[in-house]
Enzyme design. Structure first.
Site, PDB file in Angstrom:
ATOM      1  N   CYS A 309      37.200 -25.867  32.056  1.00  0.00           N
ATOM      2  CA  CYS A 309      36.841 -24.902  31.004  1.00  0.00           C
ATOM      3  C   CYS A 309      36.226 -23.658  31.630  1.00  0.00           C
ATOM      4  O   CYS A 309      36.526 -22.529  31.236  1.00  0.00           O
ATOM      5  CB  CYS A 309      35.871 -25.552  30.023  1.00  0.00           C
ATOM      6  SG  CYS A 309      35.271 -24.442  28.731  1.00  0.00           S
ATOM      7  N   TRP A 312      38.936 -21.674  33.212  1.00  0.00           N
ATOM      8  CA  TRP A 312      39.731 -20.999  32.189  1.00  0.00           C
ATOM      9  C   TRP A 312      39.134 -19.641  31.829  1.00  0.00           C
ATOM     10  O   TRP A 312      39.860 -18.699  31.513  1.00  0.00           O
ATOM     11  CB  TRP A 312      39.798 -21.873  30.936  1.00  0.00           C
ATOM     12  CG  TRP A 312      40.453 -21.226  29.749  1.00  0.00           C
ATOM     13  CD1 TRP A 312      41.786 -21.178  29.461  1.00  0.00           C
ATOM     14  CD2 TRP A 312      39.801 -20.529  28.679  1.00  0.00           C
ATOM     15  NE1 TRP A 312      41.996 -20.496  28.286  1.00  0.00           N
ATOM     16  CE2 TRP A 312      40.794 -20.096  27.787  1.00  0.00           C
ATOM     17  CE3 TRP A 312      38.471 -20.247  28.392  1.00  0.00           C
ATOM     18  CZ2 TRP A 312      40.504 -19.383  26.626  1.00  0.00           C
ATOM     19  CZ3 TRP A 312      38.172 -19.524  27.233  1.00  0.00           C
ATOM     20  CH2 TRP A 312      39.182 -19.108  26.365  1.00  0.00           C
ATOM     21  N   HIS A 313      37.810 -19.533  31.900  1.00  0.00           N
ATOM     22  CA  HIS A 313      37.156 -18.305  31.489  1.00  0.00           C
ATOM     23  C   HIS A 313      37.393 -17.146  32.441  1.00  0.00           C
ATOM     24  O   HIS A 313      37.264 -15.984  32.034  1.00  0.00           O
ATOM     25  CB  HIS A 313      35.648 -18.524  31.312  1.00  0.00           C
ATOM     26  CG  HIS A 313      35.286 -19.131  29.999  1.00  0.00           C
ATOM     27  ND1 HIS A 313      35.366 -20.486  29.746  1.00  0.00           N
ATOM     28  CD2 HIS A 313      34.851 -18.567  28.838  1.00  0.00           C
ATOM     29  CE1 HIS A 313      34.992 -20.727  28.501  1.00  0.00           C
ATOM     30  NE2 HIS A 313      34.675 -19.579  27.921  1.00  0.00           N
ATOM     31  N   GLY A 314      37.708 -17.405  33.680  1.00  0.00           N
ATOM     32  CA  GLY A 314      37.949 -16.276  34.572  1.00  0.00           C
ATOM     33  C   GLY A 314      38.048 -16.668  36.027  1.00  0.00           C
ATOM     34  O   GLY A 314      37.634 -17.765  36.434  1.00  0.00           O
ATOM     35  N   PHE A 462      39.183 -12.684  28.136  1.00  0.00           N
ATOM     36  CA  PHE A 462      39.706 -14.000  28.446  1.00  0.00           C
ATOM     37  C   PHE A 462      41.041 -14.256  27.763  1.00  0.00           C
ATOM     38  O   PHE A 462      41.700 -15.223  28.095  1.00  0.00           O
ATOM     39  CB  PHE A 462      38.691 -15.078  28.037  1.00  0.00           C
ATOM     40  CG  PHE A 462      37.328 -14.860  28.647  1.00  0.00           C
ATOM     41  CD1 PHE A 462      37.193 -14.655  30.005  1.00  0.00           C
ATOM     42  CD2 PHE A 462      36.206 -14.839  27.851  1.00  0.00           C
ATOM     43  CE1 PHE A 462      35.951 -14.447  30.565  1.00  0.00           C
ATOM     44  CE2 PHE A 462      34.946 -14.636  28.398  1.00  0.00           C
ATOM     45  CZ  PHE A 462      34.833 -14.437  29.760  1.00  0.00           C
TER      46      PHE A 462
END
Length: 462
Positions: A309, A312-314, A462
């Site tokens: 997770c 996924w954000h960056g 995002f």
């Protein structure tokens, strides 16, 4: 184009609303929303629109194959891999090349489309749901394209499920009460973003831009300020998206439920970015085994899920650390879930659990906001050991702390608690007062935007 831009508020949305309520029948209304979604996304960049179209063609073809093909499992695996490769190409290519493998940076010549992570996750959701329930998923090109490009959700969610969205395409109502509540919800979200975050964002940016002179005062101001800023920024976007959906007759899942009243990190994630938490739970945590294979395995699964997770954000180690940080605490809470439950039963220990949760979340957001691991560590170090008050920090505090900023900090703290439930009564007088209040907030927002108070939504990246 953004929800808090003057053009969207004064031109795009009013014109769309006028056409929407003039156009007869749900079929033509859906067609209008489809055109509006593509037009809205094209304002980001025409290249982004082409990428969205390519994702639609790829995933619609794969969904048809998964629904009717003989090797359905192969189709869904291929679809998930291809979608993730698209995400990796646009968000993580240079991170992998430079930071992981030490290779030179590559200029791909194409900027990552707005909300590419949300687009990819919606596409993956479509494929997996089609694989799991092929008979209950109705696939039509116009419906799938509208699902992917639905403009209230296209750049930053909430991440809707296709089956829930598709059911509303054929039958929904938008009466006066629904439209009124939708407009009120939109204005509340706009106020969070423009009025509150406009002030908090300037404070946070100044603190995190300090290269030297950090002390305990400005470090905590920046940490708490960002904790409030990101909540009001993203919950504000979600309010606006949900409100817009309501105006057009769509019901969208709530994305936030006062996360800062949580009494455990696990409880925080049941209240924060609920659509993303649900996505990871349904499509990653449960397939990994969930809690079906024992407490230890459940804790490990949570560490894996939250680390991914964070990624996924960056494309930055700070996001990885943020995800791992939350994974470790949710994993530990799983191992000691009986102790956590017992502690939350007594008022004093419940208060301590609440403080513990806020501290964990606050420190995690410091790393989330920092531009590098070093910067994040510097801020956290100053929060707990920066007792030598510096001249630079004093000057910054004199510049940042004023009646307006103090007022906004107080309002932000109060509004992060469920006080608004006291005003949720649907009596005639409360409805009238809420509409008057919404009108006042809307005027404040327009004045702020007209004076140049625009800043991009944090989660749009995002």
């Amino acid at each position: 184009m953004s929800f808090d831009s003057i053009f969207f508020i004064s031109c795009f949305l009013p014109l769309l609303l006028a056409l929407y309520f003039i156009v007869p029948g749900v079929k033509f209304k859906n067609a209008l929303l489809l055109v509006a979604g593509l037009l809205f996304y094209s304002f980001g960049s025409f290249t982004g629109l082409m990428i969205l179209a390519a994702l639609f063609v790829l995933n619609f073809a794969l969904a048809l194959y998964i629904k009717k093909g003989k090797t359905r499992r192969l189709g869904v695996v291929l679809g998930v891999v291809l979608n993730l490769l698209v995400l990796v190409f646009f968000k993580y290519l240079n991170f992998l090349l430079c930071d992981v493998f030490g290779l030179p940076k590559v200029d791909i010549g194409i900027a990552a489309p707005l909300g590419i992570s949300f687009l990819v996750f919606k596409c993956i959701s479509l494929l997996i749901d089609t694989y799991r329930e092929p008979r209950s998923v109705s696939l039509r090109a116009d419906k799938v394209l509208l699902y992917i490009s639905f403009f209230p959700q296209v750049t930053a969610g909430p991440i809707a499920r296709y089956d829930q969205f598709e059911q509303q395409l054929a039958c929904r109502t938008a009466d006066l009460e629904t439209v009124t509540l939708g407009i009120r919800r939109f204005v509340v979200g706009l106020s969070k973003k423009v009025v509150i975050c406009g002030v908090l964002g300037k404070i946070v940016d100044e603190v995190f831009a300090m290269e030297q002179g950090l002390d305990i005062r400005v470090a905590w101001l920046g940490a708490v300020g960002y904790m409030l800023q990101i909540y009001f920024d993203f919950s504000g976007y979600s309010d606006m998206a949900i409100g817009l959906g309501n105006i057009f007759g769509f019901k969208t899942m709530e994305n936030f439920n006062y996360p800062y009243i949580a009494n455990s990190v696990g409880n925080f994630w049941r209240r924060w970015h609920i659509s993303l938490s649900t996505w990871f739970k349904d499509y990653l945590y449960i397939p990994l085994g969930g809690n079906r294979k024992g407490t230890l395995r459940a804790a490990l699964n949570k560490v894996i899920v939250f680390t991914l997770c964070g990624f996924w954000h960056g494309a930055n180690w700070t996001f990885m650390v943020w995800g791992l940080w939350h994974g470790l605490f949710t994993g530990l809470e799983s191992l000691g879930q009986k102790t956590v439950k017992r502690l939350n039963e007594k008022p004093i220990t419940n208060l301590l659990m609440h403080i513990y949760t806020l501290l964990v979340v606050c420190l995690g957001f410091v790393m989330f906001r920092a531009s590098s691991l070093r910067d994040g560590i510097d801020v956290i170090t100053a929060m707990f050991s920066g007792f030598d008050l510096t001249f630079e920090a004093t000057l910054l505090l004199h510049r940042l702390i004023n009646p307006r900023s103090v007022l906004m900090l107080i309002i932000a703290v109060l509004c992060s608690m469920p006080l608004s439930r006291l005003f949720n009564s649907k009596t005639k007088i409360t409805m009238q007062l809420s509409l008057i209040g919404s009108l006042f907030l809307f005027v404040l927002c327009i004045m702020s935007l007209a004076s140049g108070g625009f800043a991009p939504f944090i989660y749009a990246q995002f």
